[in-house]
Design an enzyme around this catalytic site. Structure first.
Site, PDB file in Angstrom:
ATOM      1  N   ASP A   9      77.252  33.793  25.965  1.00 54.23           N
ATOM      2  CA  ASP A   9      75.955  34.147  25.375  1.00 54.23           C
ATOM      3  C   ASP A   9      75.787  33.881  23.809  1.00 54.23           C
ATOM      4  O   ASP A   9      76.530  34.319  22.947  1.00 54.23           O
ATOM      5  CB  ASP A   9      75.987  35.577  25.487  1.00 54.23           C
ATOM      6  CG  ASP A   9      74.866  36.608  24.978  1.00 54.23           C
ATOM      7  OD1 ASP A   9      73.947  35.732  24.145  1.00 54.23           O
ATOM      8  OD2 ASP A   9      74.517  37.781  25.488  1.00 54.23           O
ATOM      9  N   VAL A  32      66.416  32.248  25.174  1.00 57.49           N
ATOM     10  CA  VAL A  32      67.328  32.346  23.952  1.00 57.49           C
ATOM     11  C   VAL A  32      66.533  33.439  22.914  1.00 57.49           C
ATOM     12  O   VAL A  32      66.926  34.087  22.370  1.00 57.49           O
ATOM     13  CB  VAL A  32      67.710  31.022  23.512  1.00 57.49           C
ATOM     14  CG1 VAL A  32      68.521  31.270  22.134  1.00 57.49           C
ATOM     15  CG2 VAL A  32      68.655  30.495  24.614  1.00 57.49           C
ATOM     16  N   ASP A  33      65.242  32.792  22.863  1.00 56.73           N
ATOM     17  CA  ASP A  33      64.255  33.334  21.663  1.00 56.73           C
ATOM     18  C   ASP A  33      64.334  34.995  21.831  1.00 56.73           C
ATOM     19  O   ASP A  33      64.629  35.807  21.085  1.00 56.73           O
ATOM     20  CB  ASP A  33      62.868  32.732  21.840  1.00 56.73           C
ATOM     21  CG  ASP A  33      62.339  33.113  20.720  1.00 56.73           C
ATOM     22  OD1 ASP A  33      62.628  33.572  19.775  1.00 56.73           O
ATOM     23  OD2 ASP A  33      60.919  32.874  20.865  1.00 56.73           O
TER      24      ASP A  33
END
Length: 312
Positions: A9, A32-33
């Protein structure tokens, strides 16, 4: 620079910088954003809104990068970059490479020493993982940066294994290549420079045998005896590196003319020489191209400077 691969992560990385695969709005999204905004908290979004209100009224352009606080993340900063959407009909690899170059440039400006990257554009932007890995790793390896630790944080096993395979194909590091060059005897280096200095315009002329069109079956380039002697010395100096030279030359700004090689690590002179000499085995005329565009001269010039001023 040390490059490592991590399966996990990206929001839990304790690097100076984590890179966000943002959308142009800078206001959060999925993947991811969304994870970075959720874990980082409202401070990140607040700074992104300030950027939209000032520098990026129309959004952050594709391939560019900008930094904000990291909020509650373990990192110190988040660098936001907008990857391109993959296209079958248009080559957008330069924009993807720019995401990595620009992120490292901004990280240098911040004084960072460690950066964690995701696999930019491989999610909803559908960039094929293997090609994305080649561009990402090849670009990062080619950038002149003060960053010491680069991590690629891959979320699943397929991405990790793909990046691992591509990284192996990139071959030895700058330091490993330079160490091999430093082991070569001075007599060979002096002979290379003497032969290169003695090349005339006639020596650099290339003729063709077997037909009139380079690249057609049965047609091959004929090089002068003096030029072949230079190639032989280059090979003898262990300048030819085992790595994925085809993928490297597609992402490095040094190919094809060697522009910028004077400021690049000497290892890149070895990589560029490999590209032309190995390429000759599959595509007649690549060495002729190196002569015409000045790359061969740039390679020898960079090697000479390293030998005279940097060799240890």
């Amino acid at each position: 620079m040390k490059i490592t691969l991590v399966r996990g992560d990206i929001t839990r990385q304790d690097t100076d910088v984590v890179v966000n695969a943002a959308n142009s709005s800078l206001l959060g999204g999925g993947g991811v954003d969304g994870a970075i905004h959720r874990r980082g908290g409202p401070e990140i979004l607040a700074e992104c809104r300030q950027l939209r209100a000032s520098r990026f009224g129309r959004g952050l352009p594709t391939g560019q990068a900008v930094a904000t606080t990291a909020g509650e993340l373990p990192a110190r900063w988040v660098i936001h970059t907008v990857g391109p959407v993959h296209s079958v009909g248009e080559d957008r690899s330069g924009l993807l490479a720019s995401c990595y170059r620009e992120s490292l440039r901004v990280a240098d400006e911040l004084g960072a020493r460690s950066v964690a990257f995701p696999a930019i554009s491989t999610g909803v932007y559908r960039w094929p993982m293997e090609d994305a890995a080649r561009i990402a790793l090849g670009t990062v390896r080619s950038v002149d940066t003060r960053i010491e630790d680069v991590r690629f944080v891959l979320f699943d096993v397929v991405a990790y294994q793909t990046f691992e395979q591509v990284l192996r194909g990139l071959g030895p590091t700058d330091e490993e290549i330079e160490a091999v060059l430093a082991e070569q005897p001075s007599e060979r280096w002096e002979k290379l420079f003497a032969l290169a200095d003695g090349l005339t315009d006639a020596d650099l002329e290339v003729t063709w045998e077997g037909g009139a069109v380079p690249g057609e079956e049965g047609v091959h380039a004929i090089y002068s005896e003096a030029l072949n002697a230079v190639f032989s010395i280059l090979v003898g100096l262990k300048i030819i590196v085992v790595f994925d030279w085809w993928a490297w030359h597609q992402v490095t700004p040094l190919f094809p003319d060697g522009n910028g090689l004077d400021q690049a690590p000497v290892a890149d002179a070895a990589r560029l020489a490999t590209t032309f000499i190995r390429g000759e085995r599959f595509s007649d005329g690549t060495i002729q191209e190196a002569i015409r565009n000045g790359a061969l001269q740039a390679i020898v010039r960079r090697l000479r400077h390293w030998y005279q001023h940097e060799r240890r």
